[in-house]
Each structure stands twice: as C-alpha cells, then as structure tokens.
Design a protein around this motif. Sequence first.
Motif, PDB file in Angstrom:
ATOM      1  N   LEU A 205       0.820  -1.207   0.000  1.00 28.86           N
ATOM      2  CA  LEU A 205       0.000   0.000   0.000  1.00 28.86           C
ATOM      3  C   LEU A 205       0.858   1.262   0.000  1.00 28.86           C
ATOM      4  O   LEU A 205       0.576   2.223  -0.730  1.00 28.86           O
ATOM      5  N   CYS A 206       1.913   1.282   0.809  1.00 32.28           N
ATOM      6  CA  CYS A 206       2.790   2.451   0.849  1.00 32.28           C
ATOM      7  C   CYS A 206       3.522   2.631  -0.472  1.00 32.28           C
ATOM      8  O   CYS A 206       3.724   3.760  -0.942  1.00 32.28           O
ATOM      9  N   HIS A 207       3.924   1.524  -1.056  1.00 31.64           N
ATOM     10  CA  HIS A 207       4.644   1.591  -2.330  1.00 31.64           C
ATOM     11  C   HIS A 207       3.764   2.146  -3.432  1.00 31.64           C
ATOM     12  O   HIS A 207       4.212   2.926  -4.286  1.00 31.64           O
ATOM     13  N   ARG A 208       2.479   1.793  -3.426  1.00 33.41           N
ATOM     14  CA  ARG A 208       1.561   2.198  -4.494  1.00 33.41           C
ATOM     15  C   ARG A 208       0.934   3.576  -4.253  1.00 33.41           C
ATOM     16  O   ARG A 208       0.467   4.211  -5.208  1.00 33.41           O
ATOM     17  N   HIS A 209       0.895   4.024  -3.001  1.00 35.73           N
ATOM     18  CA  HIS A 209       0.160   5.249  -2.688  1.00 35.73           C
ATOM     19  C   HIS A 209       1.025   6.481  -2.960  1.00 35.73           C
ATOM     20  O   HIS A 209       1.853   6.878  -2.137  1.00 35.73           O
ATOM     21  N   ASP A 210       0.819   7.070  -4.130  1.00 36.61           N
ATOM     22  CA  ASP A 210       1.565   8.268  -4.505  1.00 36.61           C
ATOM     23  C   ASP A 210       0.647   9.470  -4.681  1.00 36.61           C
ATOM     24  O   ASP A 210       1.076  10.534  -5.164  1.00 36.61           O
ATOM     25  N   ARG A 213      -4.208   7.913  -6.802  1.00 32.19           N
ATOM     26  CA  ARG A 213      -5.450   7.171  -6.586  1.00 32.19           C
ATOM     27  C   ARG A 213      -5.837   7.270  -5.121  1.00 32.19           C
ATOM     28  O   ARG A 213      -4.955   7.348  -4.243  1.00 32.19           O
ATOM     29  N   PRO A 214      -7.128   7.235  -4.818  1.00 30.82           N
ATOM     30  CA  PRO A 214      -7.540   7.237  -3.409  1.00 30.82           C
ATOM     31  C   PRO A 214      -6.977   6.021  -2.681  1.00 30.82           C
ATOM     32  O   PRO A 214      -6.887   4.923  -3.246  1.00 30.82           O
ATOM     33  N   PHE A 215      -6.593   6.228  -1.428  1.00 31.25           N
ATOM     34  CA  PHE A 215      -6.028   5.132  -0.645  1.00 31.25           C
ATOM     35  C   PHE A 215      -7.021   3.986  -0.518  1.00 31.25           C
ATOM     36  O   PHE A 215      -6.636   2.814  -0.551  1.00 31.25           O
ATOM     37  N   SER A 216      -8.310   4.310  -0.401  1.00 32.29           N
ATOM     38  CA  SER A 216      -9.327   3.263  -0.262  1.00 32.29           C
ATOM     39  C   SER A 216      -9.375   2.366  -1.495  1.00 32.29           C
ATOM     40  O   SER A 216      -9.630   1.147  -1.378  1.00 32.29           O
ATOM     41  N   ALA A 217      -9.114   2.920  -2.680  1.00 24.87           N
ATOM     42  CA  ALA A 217      -9.106   2.112  -3.901  1.00 24.87           C
ATOM     43  C   ALA A 217      -7.946   1.115  -3.865  1.00 24.87           C
ATOM     44  O   ALA A 217      -8.084  -0.037  -4.307  1.00 24.87           O
ATOM     45  N   LEU A 218      -6.826   1.542  -3.328  1.00 27.31           N
ATOM     46  CA  LEU A 218      -5.683   0.639  -3.207  1.00 27.31           C
ATOM     47  C   LEU A 218      -5.958  -0.465  -2.194  1.00 27.31           C
ATOM     48  O   LEU A 218      -5.568  -1.615  -2.395  1.00 27.31           O
ATOM     49  N   ALA A 222      -5.829  -4.405  -2.958  1.00 29.82           N
ATOM     50  CA  ALA A 222      -5.038  -5.346  -2.162  1.00 29.82           C
ATOM     51  C   ALA A 222      -5.919  -6.453  -1.596  1.00 29.82           C
ATOM     52  O   ALA A 222      -5.511  -7.622  -1.531  1.00 29.82           O
ATOM     53  N   HIS A 223      -7.125  -6.105  -1.210  1.00 29.76           N
ATOM     54  CA  HIS A 223      -8.079  -7.092  -0.694  1.00 29.76           C
ATOM     55  C   HIS A 223      -8.433  -8.103  -1.774  1.00 29.76           C
ATOM     56  O   HIS A 223      -8.481  -9.323  -1.529  1.00 29.76           O
ATOM     57  N   ALA A 224      -8.674  -7.605  -2.987  1.00 29.36           N
ATOM     58  CA  ALA A 224      -9.016  -8.499  -4.104  1.00 29.36           C
ATOM     59  C   ALA A 224      -7.858  -9.411  -4.476  1.00 29.36           C
ATOM     60  O   ALA A 224      -8.065 -10.554  -4.903  1.00 29.36           O
ATOM     61  N   LEU A 225      -6.632  -8.942  -4.303  1.00 32.01           N
ATOM     62  CA  LEU A 225      -5.443  -9.738  -4.617  1.00 32.01           C
ATOM     63  C   LEU A 225      -5.117 -10.753  -3.524  1.00 32.01           C
ATOM     64  O   LEU A 225      -4.225 -11.587  -3.702  1.00 32.01           O
ATOM     65  N   GLU A 281     -17.576  -0.847   3.088  1.00 33.25           N
ATOM     66  CA  GLU A 281     -18.288   0.101   2.238  1.00 33.25           C
ATOM     67  C   GLU A 281     -17.865   1.543   2.501  1.00 33.25           C
ATOM     68  O   GLU A 281     -18.103   2.431   1.672  1.00 33.25           O
ATOM     69  N   ARG A 282     -17.233   1.789   3.645  1.00 30.03           N
ATOM     70  CA  ARG A 282     -16.888   3.165   4.027  1.00 30.03           C
ATOM     71  C   ARG A 282     -15.375   3.371   4.123  1.00 30.03           C
ATOM     72  O   ARG A 282     -14.894   4.194   4.890  1.00 30.03           O
ATOM     73  N   LEU A 283     -14.641   2.625   3.343  1.00 27.40           N
ATOM     74  CA  LEU A 283     -13.185   2.780   3.339  1.00 27.40           C
ATOM     75  C   LEU A 283     -12.744   4.160   2.871  1.00 27.40           C
ATOM     76  O   LEU A 283     -11.593   4.553   3.094  1.00 27.40           O
TER      77      LEU A 283
END
Length: 382
Positions: A205-210, A213-218, A222-225, A281-283
């Motif tokens: 998450l830290c690596h991808r969060h630049d 994109r919203p953090f909740s989308a990441l 990650a949850h789906a992966l 639902e409220r991430l």
Amino acid sequence: MNAVASPSLEPSSPPPHALALPATTARQRVLAVGLVGPGRVGSALLDQLRTAQPRLARAGLDLALRGVAASRRMWLDTDDPELNGRDGGAQTWRPTDLDDFAAHLQGDGDRHALLVDCSASEAVASRYAQWLASGIHVVTPNKLAGSGPLPRLQAIRAACGGARFRYEATVCAGLPVVQTLRDLLDTGDELLAVEGMFSGTLAWLCHRHDGSRPFSALVREAHALGYTEPDPRDDLSGLDVARKLVILAREAGRPLSLEDVEVQSLVPPELAVLPREEALERLHLLDAPMARQVAHAQTRGSVLRHVASLDAKGHASVRLAMLPLSHPFAHTRLTDNVVQFTTHRYRDNPMLVQGPGAGPEVTAAGVFADLLRIAESLEVRR
C-alpha cells in the motif's frame, strides 16, 4: 468437545490420500503430520507437501498426513481396516476435538508426530505446551503464542524437551528472520535495536500510494489480490505488526508485551467501530488523512513507510514513518518485508533481511521449511 475457535475455512471436501507413500523401508524417517486450520495458508501448505512428496520419499522422508482439523470438523486417517470400510472410511469427518486429534496423531507413541497450526486461534495456541510435553513437535505461523501472555510462552519453551517448537513464519512469512536473529544470539552477538517493515500488505500500500489514486481504492485492490486479511482493518490497525515486533524482542530475551508497544493505527475511530461489511463500504474515510500524509512527505522529498522499531533503550513503536530517499526502506518493492538488525557486530553497518512478505504461498513455504528442519533431525524408527 474442544472446538477450534479459528477463522480457518472449512474444506469443501475431505483431503485425498495424496500424502500416502509406499511402504516404508528401514532407512526412511517417518513423520506423522496433522494440520489445524485448512484455510489459505493451510491449503497452500498441503499443496506444497503433495508436490514435494516424491522428492522427499527418494530422500528417505515419509510425511504421512494423519489428520486435518477445521473449526468445526476434523478428518482423521486410520490404518484400521474395519474403520476404513465404514461410512466412507478414513475420509469421514467428525466434530472437532483437539484432544482426540492430538492423541490420534501421536498414535501409540512409537512414531514421530508433528502438528502444524495454521489457524489464528487462541484455543489452539493454548495447547502447545501440552502437546510439546507429550512429545508432539509443533510448527506454526500463528503469532498468538509468541506474542501473547509471557507466562504461556515460558511454559511452551519449558515443555520443549524431546519435541521442538518452530515459528519462523510468524514474522515476515517465509523470510529467515527469526533464524537469523537466533544465529546471531547463539554465536554471542547482542541485539541493540531492530527496525523493519513487517507487513507485506502495508508495504504494498505504501509503495503504491503516490496520491494519484484514493487510498481506499488501493486497499480494495489489495483485498481483491488476497494481500489483506478478510477485514483489512486488521492490517491497517498495526496490531499484527506489533505482534511480530514482540516475538523478535522476546527472541532476544527482552520481556516485551503487546501493551508495551506504541501503535499508531491507520484506521479512523469512526471506521474502527463499524461492522466489517459496513466498514468495507466506508473505506473512503481513509482517503483524506492518507492524502494529507503522502502530500506532506512529497513536499519534503520523502516517502511513507510502515515501520516497526525497538530501540536500544527498549522503546517499541509501530507507525507510519516519513523516510528520506537515502533510507534503505525507501527502495523496497511490492510486498517486500525488510528487517534491519543492529547488533554489537553489526553496529556500524546493520544487517538487512529482505524479500516478499505477503501471500499464503510464501507463508506456507516458511512453515514447510520449519517442518523439514525438524524432520531432518529425527532418527529412523522401524
């Protein structure tokens, strides 16, 4: 009945006799294996055992799967012809009873027995000392024994006489972190400090969060992966990372407890109290605070990393840290875990252990390696 209070998945069907080997010879070491918790990690471990079985058999090791216990049901193998022919035989599931499971695994005491706990269950961890004292080896990625009440861990260690307790996969999945620290200590070195990124999920998450994109989308990605726990808040709270830090501190002889670790949760209070489904639902409640932090780090030419640390004075913390690009943690990749040991020998140039730290396959591989280390130490029994 002693039910396993575990979130492990119930198997959809009984495990096949895929681990049953041909008749053993006098030169083979035979190890009866029982698995508690056939969830993602446990299932991955069973797949790895099946794949490795022919190679291990040629090397003189017979791994015989004698039972699988889930939260409500367990399967026990048996060599009794009468039972094998009744109601589906050896693959009949019955209500889980941990005492019966351990007794069946051990048999009449003339065989080596090893129990693998892939659950996240206090009920299972509380039995380790009993099983070890009876001669059953225990291997686990379950962090609750190593980070739970200190008297329980002391009882587990005291029970290790003829049986061995291994838990490499409790910290950083398949990376040799616990063993590396153990080797340093056993050869006379002294741990001064430890710092690390202990969560593959948070590393990703830290690596991808630049900020793009919203953090909740990441988090949802990650949850789906399969990188996160079923409830991502379990990762974001930092509690799991704190448990790993406690395990390493205790390995070095420091009586640290979970309550001693200063933990910064990434979960806002209003999100923490919601039921899991509503929380998912409220991430979006994560987005604003995380956006502010990543923007602040970028203005300083730094990056955000989720870091656990135990310093030379004994202060332990888990936090989201802003690190300069010159820091070794700034250049990790994807789900990398990295641990930095500062010791007397490695004071000026700390030792680093780094590699992938998320996913059931790498965690199962760490468990499998512990199992093989125990198996290699066993004597041949006819």
